[in-house]
Design a protein around this motif. Sequence first.
Motif, PDB file in Angstrom:
ATOM      1  N   HIS A  79      38.408  37.087  43.448  1.00 32.75           N
ATOM      2  CA  HIS A  79      39.779  37.537  43.678  1.00 32.75           C
ATOM      3  C   HIS A  79      40.239  38.404  42.507  1.00 32.75           C
ATOM      4  N   LEU A  80      40.888  39.511  42.815  1.00 42.70           N
ATOM      5  CA  LEU A  80      41.338  40.455  41.805  1.00 42.70           C
ATOM      6  C   LEU A  80      42.287  39.803  40.804  1.00 42.70           C
ATOM      7  N   LYS A  81      43.214  39.022  41.280  1.00 43.11           N
ATOM      8  CA  LYS A  81      44.199  38.388  40.405  1.00 43.11           C
ATOM      9  C   LYS A  81      43.524  37.555  39.327  1.00 43.11           C
ATOM     10  N   ASP A  82      42.518  36.783  39.711  1.00 45.55           N
ATOM     11  CA  ASP A  82      41.806  35.934  38.747  1.00 45.55           C
ATOM     12  C   ASP A  82      41.036  36.774  37.728  1.00 45.55           C
ATOM     13  N   ALA A  83      40.511  37.894  38.181  1.00 42.90           N
ATOM     14  CA  ALA A  83      39.670  38.725  37.317  1.00 42.90           C
ATOM     15  C   ALA A  83      40.469  39.438  36.233  1.00 42.90           C
ATOM     16  N   VAL A  84      41.720  39.823  36.532  1.00 38.28           N
ATOM     17  CA  VAL A  84      42.471  40.668  35.589  1.00 38.28           C
ATOM     18  C   VAL A  84      43.636  39.961  34.912  1.00 38.28           C
ATOM     19  N   SER A  85      43.841  38.693  35.187  1.00 39.29           N
ATOM     20  CA  SER A  85      45.031  37.992  34.685  1.00 39.29           C
ATOM     21  C   SER A  85      45.055  37.817  33.173  1.00 39.29           C
ATOM     22  N   ASP A  86      43.887  37.921  32.504  1.00 38.19           N
ATOM     23  CA  ASP A  86      43.864  37.691  31.055  1.00 38.19           C
ATOM     24  C   ASP A  86      43.104  38.781  30.291  1.00 38.19           C
ATOM     25  N   VAL A  87      42.980  39.977  30.874  1.00 38.69           N
ATOM     26  CA  VAL A  87      42.180  41.023  30.235  1.00 38.69           C
ATOM     27  C   VAL A  87      43.054  41.956  29.405  1.00 38.69           C
ATOM     28  N   ASP A  88      42.422  42.590  28.421  1.00 34.86           N
ATOM     29  CA  ASP A  88      43.132  43.507  27.527  1.00 34.86           C
ATOM     30  C   ASP A  88      42.891  44.977  27.888  1.00 34.86           C
ATOM     31  N   PHE A  89      41.810  45.221  28.601  1.00 36.39           N
ATOM     32  CA  PHE A  89      41.434  46.586  28.984  1.00 36.39           C
ATOM     33  C   PHE A  89      40.734  46.498  30.332  1.00 36.39           C
ATOM     34  N   ILE A  90      41.050  47.433  31.223  1.00 36.21           N
ATOM     35  CA  ILE A  90      40.420  47.461  32.544  1.00 36.21           C
ATOM     36  C   ILE A  90      39.751  48.811  32.756  1.00 36.21           C
ATOM     37  N   GLN A  91      38.504  48.765  33.225  1.00 34.57           N
ATOM     38  CA  GLN A  91      37.799  49.979  33.630  1.00 34.57           C
ATOM     39  C   GLN A  91      37.634  49.911  35.141  1.00 34.57           C
ATOM     40  N   GLU A  92      38.357  50.761  35.846  1.00 32.88           N
ATOM     41  CA  GLU A  92      38.371  50.739  37.320  1.00 32.88           C
ATOM     42  C   GLU A  92      37.374  51.749  37.865  1.00 32.88           C
ATOM     43  N   ASN A  93      36.601  51.331  38.871  1.00 31.77           N
ATOM     44  CA  ASN A  93      35.534  52.171  39.431  1.00 31.77           C
ATOM     45  C   ASN A  93      35.553  52.145  40.959  1.00 31.77           C
ATOM     46  N   ALA A  94      36.726  52.241  41.521  1.00 32.58           N
ATOM     47  CA  ALA A  94      36.878  52.171  42.977  1.00 32.58           C
ATOM     48  C   ALA A  94      36.488  53.501  43.624  1.00 32.58           C
TER      49      ALA A  94
END
Length: 316
Positions: A79-94
Amino acid sequence: MEVIKTVGVVGAGVIGASWTALFLYKGFKVNVYDPYPIDEAVFKKRISANLNDLLALDQNAEHSYSPQDVLLHLEIFNHLKDAVSDVDFIQENAPERLDVKQQLYQEITAYCPEHTIIASSSSGLKVSDFQKEALHPERILLGHPFNPPHLLPLVEIVGGNLTDPQILKQASEFYKQLGKNPIVLNKEVKGHVANRLQAALWREAFSLVEQGVCSAEDVDGAITSGPGLRWALFGPYINMQLANQKGFKEAIHHLGPPMTEWWNDMHAFQHSDETTELLEAQTNQLLTQYKDIDLYETRDKGLVDILKLRQQLKLD
């Protein structure tokens, strides 16, 4: 700048797996999410291969390095919410679809912390077109790599209309910490810089074959046996400087008029099913020469050697 400890990778395809390997290799905890079910065994095998490339490139690495140990810092989420709820940087590759990006960024920004920097690997879309409906759009930017991201140093950075310039600086510093060579664009343009340059070459490469001037094999040979070798060392401006003993200006005076004639003679190649079939047939014929070679593996091993050479020549 917030200390970056955990990185989120959204999109676990070839680009996502390459980014994941690099982030893990540099010591970050990595959370990965993809809307489609991830075959964990296949994904980790791909990452392990990428990690081995990085080990081969890293001349300071210890021989006790173990991909298995590094993979302990990887967590895959459903689930996206669980994956990004505590991250400092996101690299999106959609996928390269504006509607997908717009919806995805609304969801990402609803779930991740307010301080999280969000970078898109988009190869052609403008950040301005998918950031405007997101929360805190000022922390969204383009962080476009060149494939494969775990090896090629280039990252193109540019903000959208709503991006905070300070975020661009922070992202650039972060990528530098990863060993990247980021370039910060002054303004948005479709396709950014490197892809536009590459597309210009491809247009003529396709046109020459479509017109019957030469074969796909000839085009590839013309690049790999000619300018491609120089381009691995210096770009077009330095190569033009070296084209004449008196430097850039004299080279342009000498080559400018004939190049202008060549540009005027070039055709505006148009995509069609017919031309695609022709070019694919030519490509398949070329591929028969490499039937016993793993092209991906060969490319990546070759890139490692080229990057080592650039290091030895102090070009990086």
